[in-house]
Design an enzyme around this catalytic site. Structure first.
Site, PDB file in Angstrom:
ATOM      1  N   ARG A 106      -2.065  -1.560   6.550  1.00 20.59           N
ATOM      2  CA  ARG A 106      -1.154  -1.336   7.623  1.00 20.59           C
ATOM      3  C   ARG A 106      -1.899  -0.600   8.725  1.00 20.59           C
ATOM      4  O   ARG A 106      -2.848   0.117   8.485  1.00 20.59           O
ATOM      5  CB  ARG A 106      -0.082  -0.121   6.978  1.00 20.59           C
ATOM      6  CG  ARG A 106       0.598   0.774   8.136  1.00 20.59           C
ATOM      7  CD  ARG A 106       1.630   1.387   7.434  1.00 20.59           C
ATOM      8  NE  ARG A 106       1.300   2.727   7.034  1.00 20.59           N
ATOM      9  CZ  ARG A 106       1.936   3.895   6.495  1.00 20.59           C
ATOM     10  NH1 ARG A 106       3.246   3.771   6.392  1.00 20.59           N
ATOM     11  NH2 ARG A 106       1.295   4.925   6.175  1.00 20.59           N
ATOM     12  N   SER A 107      -1.521  -1.021  10.048  1.00 23.26           N
ATOM     13  CA  SER A 107      -2.180  -0.512  11.133  1.00 23.26           C
ATOM     14  C   SER A 107      -1.444   0.594  11.970  1.00 23.26           C
ATOM     15  O   SER A 107      -1.383   1.842  11.652  1.00 23.26           O
ATOM     16  CB  SER A 107      -2.765  -1.716  12.026  1.00 23.26           C
ATOM     17  OG  SER A 107      -4.015  -2.255  11.444  1.00 23.26           O
ATOM     18  N   GLY A 109       1.971   0.206  11.371  1.00 24.48           N
ATOM     19  CA  GLY A 109       3.406   0.542  10.740  1.00 24.48           C
ATOM     20  C   GLY A 109       4.338   0.066  11.368  1.00 24.48           C
ATOM     21  O   GLY A 109       5.671   0.533  11.016  1.00 24.48           O
ATOM     22  N   ASP A 111       5.895  -2.736  11.596  1.00 24.86           N
ATOM     23  CA  ASP A 111       6.651  -4.019  11.163  1.00 24.86           C
ATOM     24  C   ASP A 111       8.192  -3.935  11.123  1.00 24.86           C
ATOM     25  O   ASP A 111       8.616  -2.999  10.388  1.00 24.86           O
ATOM     26  CB  ASP A 111       5.950  -4.428   9.647  1.00 24.86           C
ATOM     27  CG  ASP A 111       6.471  -5.771   9.374  1.00 24.86           C
ATOM     28  OD1 ASP A 111       5.356  -6.649   9.661  1.00 24.86           O
ATOM     29  OD2 ASP A 111       7.457  -5.962   8.787  1.00 24.86           O
ATOM     30  N   SER A 116       4.258  -3.879   5.796  1.00 25.24           N
ATOM     31  CA  SER A 116       2.947  -3.393   5.624  1.00 25.24           C
ATOM     32  C   SER A 116       3.253  -2.031   4.727  1.00 25.24           C
ATOM     33  O   SER A 116       1.987  -1.503   4.462  1.00 25.24           O
ATOM     34  CB  SER A 116       2.468  -2.803   7.137  1.00 25.24           C
ATOM     35  OG  SER A 116       3.428  -2.006   7.533  1.00 25.24           O
ATOM     36  N   GLY A 176       0.440  -0.721  16.525  1.00 25.88           N
ATOM     37  CA  GLY A 176      -0.730  -0.660  16.219  1.00 25.88           C
ATOM     38  C   GLY A 176      -1.255  -2.124  16.631  1.00 25.88           C
ATOM     39  O   GLY A 176      -0.892  -3.257  16.644  1.00 25.88           O
ATOM     40  N   TYR A 186       3.206  -9.227  23.455  1.00 28.26           N
ATOM     41  CA  TYR A 186       3.854  -9.812  24.699  1.00 28.26           C
ATOM     42  C   TYR A 186       3.885  -8.221  25.402  1.00 28.26           C
ATOM     43  O   TYR A 186       4.572  -7.232  24.689  1.00 28.26           O
ATOM     44  CB  TYR A 186       5.182 -10.500  24.536  1.00 28.26           C
ATOM     45  CG  TYR A 186       5.935 -10.678  26.013  1.00 28.26           C
ATOM     46  CD1 TYR A 186       5.796 -11.845  26.490  1.00 28.26           C
ATOM     47  CD2 TYR A 186       6.743  -9.527  26.375  1.00 28.26           C
ATOM     48  CE1 TYR A 186       6.464 -12.017  27.735  1.00 28.26           C
ATOM     49  CE2 TYR A 186       7.423  -9.612  27.557  1.00 28.26           C
ATOM     50  CZ  TYR A 186       7.433 -10.642  28.138  1.00 28.26           C
ATOM     51  OH  TYR A 186       8.052 -11.134  29.508  1.00 28.26           O
ATOM     52  N   TYR A 471       8.399 -10.086  15.992  1.00 26.72           N
ATOM     53  CA  TYR A 471       9.976  -9.536  15.589  1.00 26.72           C
ATOM     54  C   TYR A 471      10.308  -9.907  14.358  1.00 26.72           C
ATOM     55  O   TYR A 471      11.234 -10.782  14.280  1.00 26.72           O
ATOM     56  CB  TYR A 471      10.727  -9.851  16.929  1.00 26.72           C
ATOM     57  CG  TYR A 471      10.473  -9.136  18.272  1.00 26.72           C
ATOM     58  CD1 TYR A 471       9.899  -8.045  18.202  1.00 26.72           C
ATOM     59  CD2 TYR A 471      10.894  -9.787  19.332  1.00 26.72           C
ATOM     60  CE1 TYR A 471       9.597  -7.444  19.369  1.00 26.72           C
ATOM     61  CE2 TYR A 471      10.573  -9.361  20.631  1.00 26.72           C
ATOM     62  CZ  TYR A 471       9.786  -8.162  20.609  1.00 26.72           C
ATOM     63  OH  TYR A 471       9.479  -7.628  21.726  1.00 26.72           O
TER      64      TYR A 471
HETATM   65  C1  LIG Z   1       9.421   0.420  18.917  1.00 25.99           C
HETATM   66  C2  LIG Z   1       8.478  -1.057  18.845  1.00 25.99           C
HETATM   67  C3  LIG Z   1       8.085  -1.551  19.949  1.00 25.99           C
HETATM   68  C4  LIG Z   1       7.508  -2.939  20.083  1.00 25.99           C
HETATM   69  N1  LIG Z   1       7.261  -3.251  21.215  1.00 25.99           N
HETATM   70  C5  LIG Z   1       6.885  -4.640  21.399  1.00 25.99           C
HETATM   71  C6  LIG Z   1       6.427  -5.431  22.502  1.00 25.99           C
HETATM   72  O1  LIG Z   1       6.240  -4.577  23.610  1.00 25.99           O
HETATM   73  N2  LIG Z   1       5.492  -6.565  22.656  1.00 25.99           N
HETATM   74  C7  LIG Z   1       5.356  -7.280  21.268  1.00 25.99           C
HETATM   75  O2  LIG Z   1       5.111  -8.221  21.383  1.00 25.99           O
HETATM   76  N3  LIG Z   1       5.850  -6.557  20.194  1.00 25.99           N
HETATM   77  C8  LIG Z   1       6.399  -5.154  19.947  1.00 25.99           C
HETATM   78  N4  LIG Z   1       6.823  -4.779  18.927  1.00 25.99           N
HETATM   79  C9  LIG Z   1       6.453  -5.646  17.666  1.00 25.99           C
HETATM   80  C10 LIG Z   1       4.989  -5.335  17.308  1.00 25.99           C
HETATM   81  O3  LIG Z   1       4.130  -6.081  17.980  1.00 25.99           O
HETATM   82  C11 LIG Z   1       5.159  -5.821  15.664  1.00 25.99           C
HETATM   83  O4  LIG Z   1       5.825  -5.056  14.776  1.00 25.99           O
HETATM   84  C12 LIG Z   1       3.641  -5.567  15.366  1.00 25.99           C
HETATM   85  O5  LIG Z   1       3.354  -6.378  14.157  1.00 25.99           O
HETATM   86  C13 LIG Z   1       3.371  -4.315  14.990  1.00 25.99           C
HETATM   87  O6  LIG Z   1       1.993  -3.889  14.567  1.00 25.99           O
HETATM   88  P1  LIG Z   1       1.404  -2.601  13.703  1.00 25.99           P
HETATM   89  O7  LIG Z   1      -0.102  -2.704  13.467  1.00 25.99           O
HETATM   90  O8  LIG Z   1       2.026  -1.341  14.327  1.00 25.99           O
HETATM   91  O9  LIG Z   1       2.298  -2.866  12.282  1.00 25.99           O
HETATM   92  P2  LIG Z   1       2.137  -2.901  10.769  1.00 25.99           P
HETATM   93  O10 LIG Z   1       3.384  -2.621  10.166  1.00 25.99           O
HETATM   94  O11 LIG Z   1       0.958  -2.006  10.523  1.00 25.99           O
HETATM   95  O12 LIG Z   1       1.714  -4.393  10.619  1.00 25.99           O
HETATM   96  C14 LIG Z   1       2.389  -5.635  10.713  1.00 25.99           C
HETATM   97  C15 LIG Z   1       1.937  -6.734  10.013  1.00 25.99           C
HETATM   98  O13 LIG Z   1       0.703  -6.999  10.258  1.00 25.99           O
HETATM   99  C16 LIG Z   1      -0.471  -6.774   9.091  1.00 25.99           C
HETATM  100  N5  LIG Z   1      -1.460  -6.085   9.643  1.00 25.99           N
HETATM  101  C17 LIG Z   1      -1.493  -4.934  10.106  1.00 25.99           C
HETATM  102  N6  LIG Z   1      -2.824  -4.504  10.373  1.00 25.99           N
HETATM  103  C18 LIG Z   1      -3.583  -5.640  10.046  1.00 25.99           C
HETATM  104  C19 LIG Z   1      -4.859  -5.659   9.796  1.00 25.99           C
HETATM  105  N7  LIG Z   1      -5.890  -4.924  10.175  1.00 25.99           N
HETATM  106  N8  LIG Z   1      -5.500  -7.005   9.282  1.00 25.99           N
HETATM  107  C20 LIG Z   1      -4.572  -7.799   8.777  1.00 25.99           C
HETATM  108  N9  LIG Z   1      -3.380  -7.696   8.780  1.00 25.99           N
HETATM  109  C21 LIG Z   1      -2.711  -6.443   9.322  1.00 25.99           C
HETATM  110  C22 LIG Z   1       0.551  -6.061   8.221  1.00 25.99           C
HETATM  111  O14 LIG Z   1       0.158  -6.273   6.975  1.00 25.99           O
HETATM  112  C23 LIG Z   1       2.020  -6.423   8.419  1.00 25.99           C
HETATM  113  O15 LIG Z   1       2.225  -7.511   7.829  1.00 25.99           O
HETATM  114  C24 LIG Z   1       7.380  -3.312  18.744  1.00 25.99           C
HETATM  115  C25 LIG Z   1       7.721  -3.094  17.606  1.00 25.99           C
HETATM  116  C26 LIG Z   1       8.318  -1.794  17.679  1.00 25.99           C
HETATM  117  C27 LIG Z   1       8.806  -1.104  16.318  1.00 25.99           C
END
Ligand SMILES: Cc1cc2nc3c(=O)[nH]c(=O)nc-3n(C[C@H](O)[C@H](O)[C@H](O)COP(=O)(O)OP(=O)(O)OC[C@H]3O[C@@H](n4cnc5c(N)ncnc54)[C@H](O)[C@@H]3O)c2cc1C
Ligand SMILES: *[C@@H]1O[C@H](CO)[C@@H](O)[C@H](O)[C@H]1NC(C)=O
Ligand SMILES: *[C@@H]1O[C@H](CO)[C@@H](O)[C@H](O)[C@H]1NC(C)=O
Ligand SMILES: *[C@@H]1O[C@H](CO)[C@@H](O)[C@H](O)[C@H]1NC(C)=O
Ligand SMILES: *[C@@H]1O[C@H](CO)[C@@H](O)[C@H](O)[C@H]1NC(C)=O
Ligand SMILES: *[C@@H]1O[C@H](CO)[C@@H](O)[C@H](O)[C@H]1NC(C)=O
Ligand SMILES: *[C@@H]1O[C@H](CO)[C@@H](O)[C@H](O)[C@H]1NC(C)=O
Ligand SMILES: *[C@@H]1O[C@H](CO)[C@@H](O)[C@H](O)[C@H]1NC(C)=O
Length: 530
Positions: A106-107, A109, A111, A116, A176, A186, A471
């Site tokens: 999780r980076s 969180g 998802d 994650s 993250g 995006y 998404y």
């Molecule tokens: C409020 C909100 C706003 C958003 N806005 C946008 C936006 O403007 N544009 C857009 O394109 N998307 C947007 N998103 C979607 C976002 O890009 C994805 O949810 C993204 O995967 C989140 O990354 P995270 O590290 O926060 O999530 P996490 O839940 O930590 O990880 C997402 C996935 O990636 C995997 N992962 C995480 N870290 C790593 C790592 N270090 N190495 C390998 N795998 C890893 C996890 O296991 C999981 O499968 C938004 C989401 C939310 C909830």
């Protein structure tokens, strides 16, 4: 032996007790393994949280943005580790393999389906929060970013180094880097500069054997896969190196709102002929909601926009290409790029360091889905969408229309796994949220969004009906819990997210992680399609 009816509950109970005890046994062995390995690498066990540690719950919950996944059945992590060194990640991989406890990383969180941080089997979390250093090289215009950093931390750090450097990625500051960059990314500059994954030039990845690889040692195949194919199928990405982009010192923003009474239907219709073709420096994003306007339901369309330049030039472009919106100077505000980040995040006028705050103000239950539009939706089609929006409670549902074009079109479908390029006018994001009190009735909201999705089929991309990997949506298909997903089964969701790139992802996965160590409900399976 004959089993009488009355014995069945007894046997079942005994089975549950035994299997419960043996999994607790495995979990203890796993924990011991972790502590031992951590000690070997001279790191303290203060980055290991079990349910017995007082802060386990707060660590678990702190980065959760969507309460829906964790509220369904599913297990909580046996352990959460928050590594500060790569050696601890290597230890986690070693012990996970040895004791068969699934690893999830999780980076930020964010998802959408909680992949994650929840699972159907015994698992633990490698939470990257402490690996979040960012170093900017203003001579080469590059940055190394550890994956535990948030977008807000990255944007803030860049803005402290330069007035004319920036990065193209999402809008929400608490997202993250780990999930976002590896899945696409995006944002408001994507028409001019493409998505985050287009700018990755190197990476540090820990593979299923615990080896630390960079671009050169992982090879171009694996390096291709983690730029949009999701890191999670291939390893743990510790850091990305990205090319920064050059922006003008002054940019212009506006957020113009029109209701149905102010011709919103015609304007949204017209927007579809303009949004992907207008000047690359301009991104007109649309947000659609149903609101109460003096007691009457109407649709509110917000044209939320960024122009990479000064207001006077923007007005000339709008007058020429989209006069129907009647944009005037008073609607527009000139500012620095970093201030536009605050503006789009809803933090206008706040101090910049709010971007360093990893805690989001509110969390709720949420379901999201996505689509791609290749032909403008006719006005009667839009009116059908308004009907759906008006069925939901006020302010619960929102559609976002995110325009493509510009740099996104100039990159080929197979350059990186993210395939949604030329020919996609815009992406639709469907979202519906609800509160704790309402959760018992959550079925209503999920049904609503699924019905809307069914209705939209006639207006969006087909064969495959494409979707945006970031998404994440388990409605479009998922892997079997046993981890033995077939190519055919996975290609249902795989082709929607990645089109033909899915084949190459499977091929790369088969070489990089043939035992399917890194897996989740929508990870690329290691079987060969050939
Ligand atoms: C409020 C909100 C706003 C958003 N806005 C946008 C936006 O403007 N544009 C857009 O394109 N998307 C947007 N998103 C979607 C976002 O890009 C994805 O949810 C993204 O995967 C989140 O990354 P995270 O590290 O926060 O999530 P996490 O839940 O930590 O990880 C997402 C996935 O990636 C995997 N992962 C995480 N870290 C790593 C790592 N270090 N190495 C390998 N795998 C890893 C996890 O296991 C999981 O499968 C938004 C989401 C939310 C909830
Ligand atoms: C959790 O508790 C164990 C056992 O008391 C302790 O060794 C460990 O340091 C604690 N971890 C944290 C992060 O406090
Ligand atoms: C809506 O469109 C009609 C017809 O094009 C036009 O006459 C009217 O002025 C518009 N209304 C608003 C509020 O722009
Ligand atoms: C919207 O307006 C209607 C009619 O005035 C009212 O019953 C309803 O409570 C309002 N809803 C919200 C969320 O304001
Ligand atoms: C744009 O305006 C709408 C309607 O007032 C508002 O809800 C939304 O938060 C605004 N968006 C931004 C980025 O300011
Ligand atoms: C961070 O944001 C949260 C939610 O808005 C708030 O409660 C908290 O006080 C903020 N923390 C800091 C240090 O500003
Ligand atoms: C995309 O390619 C076209 C045609 O080569 C070019 O005119 C345009 O400037 C490019 N746009 C971007 C943002 O790269
Ligand atoms: C996966 O394994 C389960 C349990 O062993 C089995 O029932 C199922 O048929 C397998 N699925 C595939 C696609 O092989």
């Amino acid at each position: 032996m004959q089993i009488s009816g009355s014995m069945i509950p007894f046997i079942l109970l005994a089975f549950i007790l035994i299997s419960g005890a043996s999994s607790a046994h495995t979990e203890n062995d796993f924990l011991e393994c972790l502590s031992l390995q951590f000690r070997k690498s001279n790191s303290e066990s203060d980055s290991i949280y079990t349910p017995l540690n007082a802060s386990y719950s707060s660590i678990f919950q702190s980065s959760i943005r969507n309460l829906r996944p964790a509220s369904k059945s599913g297990q909580k992590p046996v352990v959460i580790i928050t590594p500060e060194h790569e050696s601890q990640i290597q230890a986690a991989i070693y012990c996970s393999k040895k004791h068969g406890i699934q690893l999830k990383v999780r980076s930020g969180g964010h998802d959408y389906e909680g992949l994650s941080y929840i699972s159907q089997t015994s698992f633990f979390i490698v939470d990257m929060r402490n690996l979040r250093s960012i170093s900017i090289d203003t001579e080469k215009n590059t940055a190394w970013v550890q994956t535990g950093a948030t977008l807000g931390e990255l944007y803030y750090t860049i803005s402290q180094k330069s007035k004319t450097l920036a990065f193209t990625a999402g809008v929400c500051p608490t997202v993250g880097v780990g999930g976002h960059f590896s899945g696409g990314g995006y944002g408001m500059m994507s028409r001019k500069h493409g998505i985050a994954a287009d700018h990755i030039i190197d990476a540090k990845l820990i593979d299923a054997n615990g080896q630390i690889l960079d671009r050169e040692s992982m090879g171009e195949d694996l390096f291709w896969a983690i730029r949009g194919g999701g890191g999670t199928s291939f390893g743990i990405v510790v850091a990305f190196e990205v090319k920064l982009i050059v922006i003008p010192e002054t940019v212009t923003v506006f957020n113009v709102t029109r209701t149905l009474e102010q011709n919103a239907t015609q304007l949204v219709h017209r927007w579809q002929y303009v949004a992907d073709k207008i000047d690359d420096n301009l991104l007109l994003r649309l947000f659609l909601r149903s609101i109460n306007s003096s007691g009457k339901r109407t649709i509110r369309a917000s044209f939320t926009s960024l122009y990479l330049g000064r207001v006077d030039d923007l007005l000339i472009i709008m007058q020429e290409k989209f006069p129907e919106l009647s944009l005037v100077k008073e609607d527009c505000t000139e500012m620095r790029w970093i201030e536009s980040i605050l503006f789009f995040a809803g933090f206008q006028g706040r101090s910049l360091d709010i971007l360093l705050n990893r805690t989001q103000a509110s969390t709720r239950y949420f379901k999201g889905k996505s689509d791609y539009v290749k032909q403008p939706i006719p006005e009667y089609g839009l009116k059908g969408i308004w009907k759906f929006l008006n069925q939901e409670d006020v302010n619960r549902a929102e559609l976002q229309f995110s325009p493509y074009g510009g740099r996104i079109y100039n990159i080929s479908e197979s350059e990186i796994p993210f395939p949604h390029r030329s020919g996609n006018i815009f992406m639709i994001h469907y979202g519906v949220g609800w509160s704790e009190e309402e959760n018992a009735k959550s079925g209503r909201h999920i049904n609503w969004i699924r019905k809307l999705y069914t209705y939209m089929a006639r207006y969006v991309s087909k064969s495959p009906r494409a979707a945006y990997f970031n998404y994440r949506d388990l409605d479009i298909g998922m892997n079997s819990i046993e981890g033995n997903t077939s190519y055919k089964q996975a290609s249902v969701w795989g082709f929607k997210y990645f089109k033909h790139n899915f084949r190459r992802l499977v091929h790369i996965k088969s070489k990089a992680d043939p035992t399917n160590f890194f897996r989740n409900e929508q990870s690329v399976p290691p079987v060969s399609p050939w």
